[in-house]
Design a protein around this motif. Structure first.
Motif, PDB file in Angstrom:
ATOM      1  N   ARG A 103       0.814  -1.218   0.000  1.00  0.00           N
ATOM      2  CA  ARG A 103       0.000   0.000   0.000  1.00  0.00           C
ATOM      3  C   ARG A 103       0.846   1.266   0.000  1.00  0.00           C
ATOM      4  O   ARG A 103       0.364   2.349  -0.307  1.00  0.00           O
ATOM      5  N   GLU A 104       2.133   1.148   0.367  1.00  0.00           N
ATOM      6  CA  GLU A 104       3.008   2.319   0.401  1.00  0.00           C
ATOM      7  C   GLU A 104       3.802   2.503  -0.876  1.00  0.00           C
ATOM      8  O   GLU A 104       3.807   3.563  -1.473  1.00  0.00           O
ATOM      9  N   CYS A 105       4.532   1.470  -1.278  1.00  0.00           N
ATOM     10  CA  CYS A 105       5.475   1.638  -2.392  1.00  0.00           C
ATOM     11  C   CYS A 105       4.950   1.034  -3.692  1.00  0.00           C
ATOM     12  O   CYS A 105       5.612   1.129  -4.716  1.00  0.00           O
ATOM     13  N   ASN A 106       3.763   0.433  -3.651  1.00  0.00           N
ATOM     14  CA  ASN A 106       3.175  -0.180  -4.843  1.00  0.00           C
ATOM     15  C   ASN A 106       3.999  -1.326  -5.431  1.00  0.00           C
ATOM     16  O   ASN A 106       3.833  -1.662  -6.600  1.00  0.00           O
ATOM     17  N   SER A 141       1.285  -4.773   3.550  1.00  0.00           N
ATOM     18  CA  SER A 141       2.530  -4.067   3.859  1.00  0.00           C
ATOM     19  C   SER A 141       3.675  -4.948   3.404  1.00  0.00           C
ATOM     20  O   SER A 141       3.746  -6.109   3.809  1.00  0.00           O
ATOM     21  N   CYS A 142       4.560  -4.407   2.588  1.00  0.00           N
ATOM     22  CA  CYS A 142       5.714  -5.201   2.145  1.00  0.00           C
ATOM     23  C   CYS A 142       6.649  -5.408   3.340  1.00  0.00           C
ATOM     24  O   CYS A 142       6.507  -4.784   4.386  1.00  0.00           O
ATOM     25  N   ASN A 143       7.617  -6.267   3.129  1.00  0.00           N
ATOM     26  CA  ASN A 143       8.604  -6.594   4.146  1.00  0.00           C
ATOM     27  C   ASN A 143       9.230  -5.372   4.798  1.00  0.00           C
ATOM     28  O   ASN A 143       9.356  -5.275   6.014  1.00  0.00           O
ATOM     29  N   ILE A 150       8.765   2.299   6.837  1.00  0.00           N
ATOM     30  CA  ILE A 150       8.730   3.028   5.568  1.00  0.00           C
ATOM     31  C   ILE A 150       9.213   2.106   4.454  1.00  0.00           C
ATOM     32  O   ILE A 150       9.867   1.110   4.721  1.00  0.00           O
ATOM     33  N   CYS A 151       8.897   2.492   3.218  1.00  0.00           N
ATOM     34  CA  CYS A 151       9.370   1.726   2.077  1.00  0.00           C
ATOM     35  C   CYS A 151      10.437   2.537   1.368  1.00  0.00           C
ATOM     36  O   CYS A 151      10.129   3.589   0.827  1.00  0.00           O
ATOM     37  N   PRO A 152      11.681   2.076   1.360  1.00  0.00           N
ATOM     38  CA  PRO A 152      12.714   2.795   0.626  1.00  0.00           C
ATOM     39  C   PRO A 152      12.386   2.927  -0.856  1.00  0.00           C
ATOM     40  O   PRO A 152      12.847   3.823  -1.526  1.00  0.00           O
ATOM     41  N   ARG A 153      11.569   2.009  -1.366  1.00  0.00           N
ATOM     42  CA  ARG A 153      11.229   2.024  -2.786  1.00  0.00           C
ATOM     43  C   ARG A 153      10.196   3.087  -3.132  1.00  0.00           C
ATOM     44  O   ARG A 153       9.943   3.365  -4.283  1.00  0.00           O
ATOM     45  N   LYS A 154       9.549   3.606  -2.081  1.00  0.00           N
ATOM     46  CA  LYS A 154       8.433   4.522  -2.352  1.00  0.00           C
ATOM     47  C   LYS A 154       8.868   5.743  -3.132  1.00  0.00           C
ATOM     48  O   LYS A 154       9.838   6.412  -2.781  1.00  0.00           O
TER      49      LYS A 154
HETATM   50 ZN   LIG Z   1       6.388  -1.241   0.396  1.00  0.00          ZN
END
Ligand SMILES: [Zn+2]
Ligand SMILES: [Zn+2]
Length: 156
Positions: A103-106, A141-143, A150-154
Motif C-alpha cells: 500500500r506504500e510503495c506499490n 505491507s511489504c517486508n 517506511i518503504c525505501p522504494r516509495k
Molecule cells: Zn512497500
C-alpha cells in the motif's frame, strides 16, 4: 516465455492494423518496451523505456497508445485508486494471475492459485455463471514497510 511475448507483440501489431492504426517508429518503440518487460509499469516508466529506444517518442504518444494496449486485451490496467495506474503485460501468458500490492510503495508480486481458481468456478457454477476471468488484488505491507515503517522504494 520469449516466444509468448513475441506472440503478444505480434497480436498487438495485428490489432493496430485491424483498426487501421499505423505502426509508426515511435509506436514501435513503445510496443517493444511494453512487451519486452515482465515488470508491471507506469505510463512514465513506459515513456522512459521507449525513449531509450527512440528519443523522439513523446509523452502524448505514450498516453495515446496505452488505451490501445489495454483495449487489445494484451495489457491490463491495474487500478490502485487515486491517480496511480499500473500496467501489466503478463496477462497474455497468465490470464488468471493475482496480485499482492504494497500500500506504500506499490511493489507488486504475482501469484497463481489453483484454490482461488477452483473457488471462483464453484461459486460461478452455483449462480449459473461461467467463469471468463477473475482478478484478485491483495493490498498489504511489504517486508520493508513491516520492518522499518517506511518503504525505501516509495516514489513521490
Ligand atoms: Zn512497500
Ligand atoms: Zn501481473
Amino acid at each position: 516465455m520469449a516466444s509468448a511475448r513475441h506472440l503478444a507483440k505480434q497480436k498487438f501489431v495485428e490489432f493496430l492494423q485491424r483498426n487501421r492504426l499505423r505502426v509508426t517508429a515511435q509506436r514501435r518503440a513503445i510496443i517493444e518496451s511494453a512487451f519486452e518487460t515482465e515488470e508491471h509499469f507506469t505510463a512514465e516508466q513506459l515513456l522512459q523505456w521507449s525513449r531509450r529506444r527512440d528519443k523522439t517518442v513523446s509523452r502524448a504518444t505514450v498516453y495515446r497508445t496505452l488505451p490501445l494496449l489495454t483495449g487489445s486485451g494484451l495489457v491490463r490496467e491495474i487500478d490502485l485508486g487515486g491517480d496511480s495506474k499500473i500496467y501489466d503485460p503478463n496477462y497474455a501468458q497468465h490470464p488468471h494471475h493475482s496480485h499482492i500490492i504494497c500500500r506504500e510503495c506499490n511493489a507488486i508480486f504475482e501469484f497463481d492459485s489453483k484454490e482461488i481458481k477452483k473457488l471462483a468456478q464453484e461459486i460461478c457454477r452455483k449462480m449459473g455463471f461461467a467463469v471468463m476471468s477473475h482478478r484478485l488484488q491483495v493490498v498489504g505491507s511489504c517486508n520493508q514497510l513491516k520492518r522499518l515503517g517506511i518503504c525505501p522504494r516509495k516514489k513521490l
